[in-house]
Motif scaffolding. Structure first.
Motif, PDB file in Angstrom:
ATOM      1  N   LEU A   1     -29.404  29.669 -33.107  1.00 14.71           N
ATOM      2  CA  LEU A   1     -28.314  30.302 -33.295  1.00 14.71           C
ATOM      3  C   LEU A   1     -28.363  31.367 -32.240  1.00 14.71           C
ATOM      4  CD1 LEU A   1     -25.566  31.522 -35.094  1.00 14.71           C
ATOM      5  CD2 LEU A   1     -27.136  32.912 -36.199  1.00 14.71           C
ATOM      6  N   VAL A   2     -27.318  31.212 -31.358  1.00 17.05           N
ATOM      7  CA  VAL A   2     -27.214  31.986 -30.097  1.00 17.05           C
ATOM      8  C   VAL A   2     -26.036  32.978 -30.079  1.00 17.05           C
ATOM      9  CG1 VAL A   2     -26.897  32.055 -27.319  1.00 17.05           C
ATOM     10  CG2 VAL A   2     -28.026  30.148 -28.646  1.00 17.05           C
ATOM     11  N   VAL A   3     -26.413  34.417 -29.961  1.00 16.18           N
ATOM     12  CA  VAL A   3     -25.479  35.448 -29.848  1.00 16.18           C
ATOM     13  C   VAL A   3     -25.051  36.360 -28.983  1.00 16.18           C
ATOM     14  CG1 VAL A   3     -24.650  37.086 -31.371  1.00 16.18           C
ATOM     15  CG2 VAL A   3     -25.791  35.355 -32.548  1.00 16.18           C
ATOM     16  N   GLU A   4     -24.020  36.371 -28.344  1.00 17.52           N
ATOM     17  CA  GLU A   4     -23.639  37.363 -27.288  1.00 17.52           C
ATOM     18  C   GLU A   4     -22.742  38.300 -27.682  1.00 17.52           C
ATOM     19  OE1 GLU A   4     -21.974  36.739 -22.652  1.00 17.52           O
ATOM     20  OE2 GLU A   4     -21.930  35.041 -24.062  1.00 17.52           O
ATOM     21  N   SER A   5     -22.961  39.666 -27.292  1.00 12.28           N
ATOM     22  CA  SER A   5     -21.903  40.629 -27.494  1.00 12.28           C
ATOM     23  C   SER A   5     -21.724  41.610 -26.368  1.00 12.28           C
ATOM     24  CB  SER A   5     -22.386  41.503 -28.638  1.00 12.28           C
ATOM     25  OG  SER A   5     -23.351  42.337 -28.427  1.00 12.28           O
ATOM     26  N   ARG A   6     -20.843  42.446 -26.370  1.00 14.36           N
ATOM     27  CA  ARG A   6     -20.623  43.273 -25.392  1.00 14.36           C
ATOM     28  C   ARG A   6     -19.601  44.581 -25.996  1.00 14.36           C
ATOM     29  NH1 ARG A   6     -15.049  43.221 -23.991  1.00 14.36           N
ATOM     30  NH2 ARG A   6     -13.885  41.245 -24.277  1.00 14.36           N
TER      31      ARG A   6
ATOM     32  N   GLU B   1     -23.387  23.038 -35.648  1.00 11.71           N
ATOM     33  CA  GLU B   1     -22.403  22.771 -34.795  1.00 11.71           C
ATOM     34  C   GLU B   1     -21.101  23.503 -34.918  1.00 11.71           C
ATOM     35  OE1 GLU B   1     -22.428  18.690 -34.197  1.00 11.71           O
ATOM     36  OE2 GLU B   1     -24.371  18.305 -33.763  1.00 11.71           O
ATOM     37  N   ALA B   2     -21.343  24.776 -34.977  1.00 14.75           N
ATOM     38  CA  ALA B   2     -19.879  25.648 -34.910  1.00 14.75           C
ATOM     39  C   ALA B   2     -20.158  26.637 -33.909  1.00 14.75           C
ATOM     40  CB  ALA B   2     -19.951  26.435 -36.408  1.00 14.75           C
ATOM     41  N   VAL B   3     -18.931  27.255 -33.564  1.00 11.42           N
ATOM     42  CA  VAL B   3     -18.601  28.261 -32.773  1.00 11.42           C
ATOM     43  C   VAL B   3     -17.778  29.396 -33.263  1.00 11.42           C
ATOM     44  CG1 VAL B   3     -18.809  26.832 -30.495  1.00 11.42           C
ATOM     45  CG2 VAL B   3     -16.622  27.325 -31.691  1.00 11.42           C
ATOM     46  N   PHE B   4     -18.216  30.733 -33.135  1.00 15.51           N
ATOM     47  CA  PHE B   4     -17.602  31.717 -33.654  1.00 15.51           C
ATOM     48  C   PHE B   4     -17.446  32.774 -32.729  1.00 15.51           C
ATOM     49  CE2 PHE B   4     -20.884  30.079 -36.354  1.00 15.51           C
ATOM     50  CZ  PHE B   4     -20.345  29.977 -37.418  1.00 15.51           C
ATOM     51  N   PHE B   5     -16.434  33.576 -32.754  1.00 19.59           N
ATOM     52  CA  PHE B   5     -15.984  34.543 -31.911  1.00 19.59           C
ATOM     53  C   PHE B   5     -15.434  35.665 -32.798  1.00 19.59           C
ATOM     54  CE2 PHE B   5     -11.658  36.439 -30.375  1.00 19.59           C
ATOM     55  CZ  PHE B   5     -12.306  37.409 -29.629  1.00 19.59           C
ATOM     56  N   GLY B   6     -15.625  37.038 -32.573  1.00 20.99           N
ATOM     57  CA  GLY B   6     -15.342  38.165 -33.449  1.00 20.99           C
ATOM     58  C   GLY B   6     -15.142  39.566 -32.820  1.00 20.99           C
ATOM     59  N   ILE B   7     -14.184  40.377 -33.264  1.00 19.98           N
ATOM     60  CA  ILE B   7     -14.043  41.482 -32.854  1.00 19.98           C
ATOM     61  C   ILE B   7     -14.407  42.523 -33.941  1.00 19.98           C
ATOM     62  CG2 ILE B   7     -11.986  43.218 -32.135  1.00 19.98           C
ATOM     63  CD1 ILE B   7     -10.419  40.517 -31.394  1.00 19.98           C
ATOM     64  N   SER B   8     -15.436  43.234 -33.772  1.00 19.15           N
ATOM     65  CA  SER B   8     -15.692  44.211 -34.544  1.00 19.15           C
ATOM     66  C   SER B   8     -15.001  45.487 -34.377  1.00 19.15           C
ATOM     67  CB  SER B   8     -17.273  44.578 -34.545  1.00 19.15           C
ATOM     68  OG  SER B   8     -17.638  45.491 -35.466  1.00 19.15           O
ATOM     69  N   PHE B   9     -14.415  46.171 -35.286  1.00 17.17           N
ATOM     70  CA  PHE B   9     -13.434  47.351 -34.990  1.00 17.17           C
ATOM     71  C   PHE B   9     -14.108  48.752 -35.224  1.00 17.17           C
ATOM     72  CE2 PHE B   9     -10.380  43.996 -35.311  1.00 17.17           C
ATOM     73  CZ  PHE B   9      -9.301  44.422 -34.700  1.00 17.17           C
ATOM     74  N   ALA B  10     -13.660  49.720 -34.566  1.00 18.14           N
ATOM     75  CA  ALA B  10     -14.390  51.116 -34.605  1.00 18.14           C
ATOM     76  C   ALA B  10     -13.829  51.652 -35.919  1.00 18.14           C
ATOM     77  CB  ALA B  10     -13.842  51.826 -33.499  1.00 18.14           C
ATOM     78  N   LEU B  11     -15.049  52.478 -36.461  1.00 20.52           N
ATOM     79  CA  LEU B  11     -14.729  53.218 -37.752  1.00 20.52           C
ATOM     80  C   LEU B  11     -13.563  54.191 -37.605  1.00 20.52           C
ATOM     81  CD1 LEU B  11     -18.363  54.290 -38.404  1.00 20.52           C
ATOM     82  CD2 LEU B  11     -17.209  52.720 -39.688  1.00 20.52           C
ATOM     83  N   GLY B  12     -12.778  54.053 -38.586  1.00 21.93           N
ATOM     84  CA  GLY B  12     -11.602  54.881 -38.721  1.00 21.93           C
ATOM     85  C   GLY B  12     -10.385  54.123 -38.489  1.00 21.93           C
TER      86      GLY B  12
ATOM     87  N   PRO C   1     -32.754  33.748 -38.648  1.00 26.84           N
ATOM     88  CA  PRO C   1     -32.211  34.830 -37.608  1.00 26.84           C
ATOM     89  C   PRO C   1     -31.684  35.935 -38.361  1.00 26.84           C
ATOM     90  CG  PRO C   1     -30.937  32.700 -37.384  1.00 26.84           C
ATOM     91  CD  PRO C   1     -31.854  32.362 -38.244  1.00 26.84           C
ATOM     92  N   LEU C   2     -31.308  37.098 -37.661  1.00 25.76           N
ATOM     93  CA  LEU C   2     -30.858  38.131 -38.083  1.00 25.76           C
ATOM     94  C   LEU C   2     -29.127  38.082 -37.476  1.00 25.76           C
ATOM     95  CD1 LEU C   2     -33.056  41.145 -37.562  1.00 25.76           C
ATOM     96  CD2 LEU C   2     -32.412  40.325 -39.580  1.00 25.76           C
ATOM     97  N   SER C   3     -28.185  38.561 -38.136  1.00 26.22           N
ATOM     98  CA  SER C   3     -26.901  38.669 -37.467  1.00 26.22           C
ATOM     99  C   SER C   3     -26.803  39.835 -36.503  1.00 26.22           C
ATOM    100  CB  SER C   3     -25.839  39.074 -38.753  1.00 26.22           C
ATOM    101  OG  SER C   3     -26.163  40.274 -39.177  1.00 26.22           O
ATOM    102  N   LEU C   4     -25.985  40.236 -35.869  1.00 23.76           N
ATOM    103  CA  LEU C   4     -25.884  40.981 -34.698  1.00 23.76           C
ATOM    104  C   LEU C   4     -26.343  42.135 -34.831  1.00 23.76           C
ATOM    105  CD1 LEU C   4     -24.723  41.126 -31.770  1.00 23.76           C
ATOM    106  CD2 LEU C   4     -22.558  41.987 -32.687  1.00 23.76           C
ATOM    107  N   LEU C   5     -27.422  42.522 -34.237  1.00 23.64           N
ATOM    108  CA  LEU C   5     -28.235  44.072 -34.042  1.00 23.64           C
ATOM    109  C   LEU C   5     -28.117  44.463 -32.612  1.00 23.64           C
ATOM    110  CD1 LEU C   5     -31.295  43.850 -36.030  1.00 23.64           C
ATOM    111  CD2 LEU C   5     -29.273  45.394 -36.594  1.00 23.64           C
ATOM    112  N   TYR C   6     -27.655  45.392 -32.258  1.00 19.72           N
ATOM    113  CA  TYR C   6     -27.339  46.126 -30.928  1.00 19.72           C
ATOM    114  C   TYR C   6     -27.731  47.499 -30.835  1.00 19.72           C
ATOM    115  CZ  TYR C   6     -22.691  47.199 -32.848  1.00 19.72           C
ATOM    116  OH  TYR C   6     -22.020  47.989 -33.561  1.00 19.72           O
TER     117      TYR C   6
END
Length: 235
Positions: free
Chosen positions: A3-8, A67-78, A228-233
């Motif tokens: 499971l490969v995760v990339e974020s920005r 064999e799946a691909v994912f893309f997400g937008i995490s929204f700011a609090l508020g 694996p863990l989900s997104l930690l940053y």
């Protein structure tokens, strides 16, 4: 499981983070608690799908299709989508209908499906068309200005829960546990994490990690590639 995760991060104040991932084979992951709601797109076996995911108040095991691909937008609090109350989505999700590789149906209109590189333009349009809104009282309460919002504590708590689905205390605990997990993964000793982040003692840290991250300090120091863990940053 691969499971490969990339974020920005993002310069748009409505967005907390943009991420994408892919899985090589079916398995499970530990979904870490998060105070942010997300808009997620994925494709599995040639079928595109999308959903609004609510905040997660505790860690939980989640299936990962192969064999799946994912893309997400995490929204700011508020921020919130007024037509889909965040408070009703805690620990759950709402599917978005009529999704294809190119378009989706969102609040009565057809939209082009966004991607990792143009998420900001997509969210700006959501804001312009009133699909995403922000509560200035909640953002003021979350700010670092030291100026409290000009409302009663009761009103603040009510609006905070309406906008985020969680209480201020729950958001603080989730945020602190995620910070602790990142520090431990970077090699910081548990006792130092206790001191830096204001835990009472190591048992207090251990309970927090188990509830919100699903791992002990020892397990975080020696990552389990099979689960694996989900997104930690780092914030």
């Amino acid at each position: 499981m691969g499971l490969v995760v990339e974020s920005r991060p993002s310069e748009v104040p409505y967005i907390e983070r943009v991420w994408r991932s892919r899985s090589d084979e079916a398995g499970r992951m530990m979904s870490v608690a998060t105070s942010h709601w997300e808009l997620v797109f994925w494709e599995h076996q040639g079928v595109p799908q999308a959903a609004v995911l609510g905040p997660e108040a505790k860690a939980s095991l989640a299936p990962v299709p192969g064999e799946a691909v994912f893309f997400g937008i995490s929204f700011a609090l508020g921020t919130s989508m007024p037509h889909i109350p965040v408070s009703a989505l805690v620990g759950g999700s709402a599917a978005i209908p009529e999704v294809t590789r190119r378009s989706l149906w969102l609040k009565g209109s057809a939209w082009h499906v966004p991607d990792y590189d143009n998420a900001e333009a997509f969210v700006r349009r959501m804001v312009r068309e009133g699909i995403v809104d922000v509560d200035p009282v909640v953002t003021a309460a979350l700010g670092d200005t030291g100026t409290a919002p000009d409302v009663s504590e009761r009103t603040l708590q009510r609006r905070f829960v309406a906008a985020t689905g969680l209480t201020q205390g729950a958001v603080r605990q989730i945020h602190r546990a995620r910070q602790a997990a990142v520090l431990i993964q970077e090699g910081v000793a548990a006792q130092e994490v206790v001191h830096r982040l204001g835990y009472f003692d190591q048992p207090h840290l251990a309970r927090s990690l188990k509830r919100y991250v699903g791992r002990t300090a020892t397990q975080l120091a020696t990552p389990d590639t099979a689960l694996p863990l989900s997104l930690l940053y780092k914030t």
